[in-house]
Design a protein around this motif. Structure first.
Motif, mmCIF file in Angstrom:
data_model
loop_
_atom_site.group_PDB
_atom_site.id
_atom_site.type_symbol
_atom_site.label_atom_id
_atom_site.label_comp_id
_atom_site.label_asym_id
_atom_site.label_seq_id
_atom_site.Cartn_x
_atom_site.Cartn_y
_atom_site.Cartn_z
ATOM 1 N N CYS A 45 48.517 35.753 33.147
ATOM 2 C CA CYS A 45 47.162 36.233 32.863
ATOM 3 C C CYS A 45 46.378 36.631 34.119
ATOM 4 C CB CYS A 45 46.418 35.167 32.063
ATOM 5 S SG CYS A 45 44.739 35.601 31.675
ATOM 6 N N PRO A 46 46.361 35.860 35.188
ATOM 7 C CA PRO A 46 45.551 36.269 36.349
ATOM 8 C C PRO A 46 46.214 37.301 37.256
ATOM 9 C CG PRO A 46 46.392 34.060 36.685
ATOM 10 C CD PRO A 46 46.808 34.480 35.320
ATOM 11 N N PRO A 48 47.244 40.572 36.923
ATOM 12 C CA PRO A 48 46.642 41.906 37.060
ATOM 13 C C PRO A 48 45.322 41.898 37.840
ATOM 14 C CG PRO A 48 47.346 41.564 34.814
ATOM 15 C CD PRO A 48 47.503 40.261 35.515
ATOM 16 N N HIS A 49 44.528 40.873 37.636
ATOM 17 C CA HIS A 49 43.263 40.787 38.360
ATOM 18 C C HIS A 49 43.504 40.589 39.859
ATOM 19 C CE1 HIS A 49 39.086 39.905 39.155
ATOM 20 N NE2 HIS A 49 39.453 38.789 39.766
ATOM 21 N N ALA A 70 43.457 46.792 35.221
ATOM 22 C CA ALA A 70 43.711 45.350 35.272
ATOM 23 C C ALA A 70 43.000 44.625 34.140
ATOM 24 C CB ALA A 70 43.273 44.788 36.618
ATOM 25 N N TYR A 71 41.765 45.021 33.838
ATOM 26 C CA TYR A 71 41.052 44.421 32.703
ATOM 27 C C TYR A 71 41.777 44.708 31.390
ATOM 28 C CZ TYR A 71 37.030 43.830 35.837
ATOM 29 O OH TYR A 71 36.199 43.480 36.856
ATOM 30 N N THR A 74 45.006 42.596 31.277
ATOM 31 C CA THR A 74 44.642 41.195 31.075
ATOM 32 C C THR A 74 44.203 40.953 29.636
ATOM 33 O OG1 THR A 74 43.986 41.014 33.391
ATOM 34 C CG2 THR A 74 43.173 39.326 31.897
ATOM 35 N N THR A 75 43.468 41.891 29.066
ATOM 36 C CA THR A 75 43.065 41.768 27.668
ATOM 37 C C THR A 75 44.280 41.757 26.750
ATOM 38 O OG1 THR A 75 40.995 42.894 28.157
ATOM 39 C CG2 THR A 75 41.651 42.793 25.863
ATOM 40 N N ILE A 77 47.253 40.680 27.530
ATOM 41 C CA ILE A 77 47.916 39.385 27.707
ATOM 42 C C ILE A 77 47.179 38.300 26.935
ATOM 43 C CG2 ILE A 77 48.479 37.609 29.413
ATOM 44 C CD1 ILE A 77 48.911 39.925 31.426
ATOM 45 N N VAL A 78 45.854 38.307 26.976
ATOM 46 C CA VAL A 78 45.070 37.295 26.264
ATOM 47 C C VAL A 78 45.237 37.448 24.754
ATOM 48 C CG1 VAL A 78 42.700 36.542 25.778
ATOM 49 C CG2 VAL A 78 43.424 36.959 28.129
ATOM 50 N N LEU A 110 42.225 29.599 28.681
ATOM 51 C CA LEU A 110 41.842 30.937 29.124
ATOM 52 C C LEU A 110 40.378 31.001 29.553
ATOM 53 C CD1 LEU A 110 43.912 32.994 26.567
ATOM 54 C CD2 LEU A 110 44.372 32.695 28.997
#
Length: 131
Positions: A45-46, A48-49, A70-71, A74-75, A77-78, A110
């Motif tokens: 999860c972290p 890409p950021h 990246a957002y 990450t979205t 993945i979440v 998360l």
């Protein structure tokens, strides 16, 4: 000292989330360990950021395409972390009670990851980059 208190609070909430996940796997009524596959989503999860923060230029005030990508990743993945236990429960690989515990653990963990980046990702004198 305020940063240490925040770090202790974040680690405590992370432990609560992992407790929900372990309960979903180890309780006698549920007894299967398929929900542990969401740990993969917690780990990636972290990423890409972190990559976008390293590659993007911090001088511009507007959002960059790298950060927006990246957002988006990450979205995804979440959403996948929340979708996997629902799919496993729908196909009767886990019970719905275990699915609820995993979803509760997902929310807590998360939100803990989000809180970590909000508290320590500002780039000030007390940053996670120093560790």
């Amino acid at each position: 000292m305020a940063g240490v208190k925040a770090l202790v609070g974040l680690s405590f909430t992370g432990v609560i989330g992992l407790t929900f996940l372990m309960l979903a796997c180890a309780l006698e009524n549920y007894g299967v360990y398929w929900p542990l596959f969401v740990l993969i989503f917690y780990a990636i999860c972290p990423i890409p950021h972190l990559i976008a923060k390293r590659l993007s230029d911090d001088t511009d005030a507007a959002s960059s395409a790298c950060r927006e990508l990246a957002y988006f990743v990450t979205t995804g993945i979440v959403v996948s972390a929340f979708g996997l236990p629902i799919i496993l429960a729908r196909f009767h690989m886990i019970q719905w009670g275990a699915c609820g515990l995993v979803l509760a653990g997902n929310a807590v963990i998360l939100l803990t990851v989000l809180g970590f980046f909000l508290l320590f990702g500002r780039g000030d004198d007390f940053s996670w980059e120093q560790w």
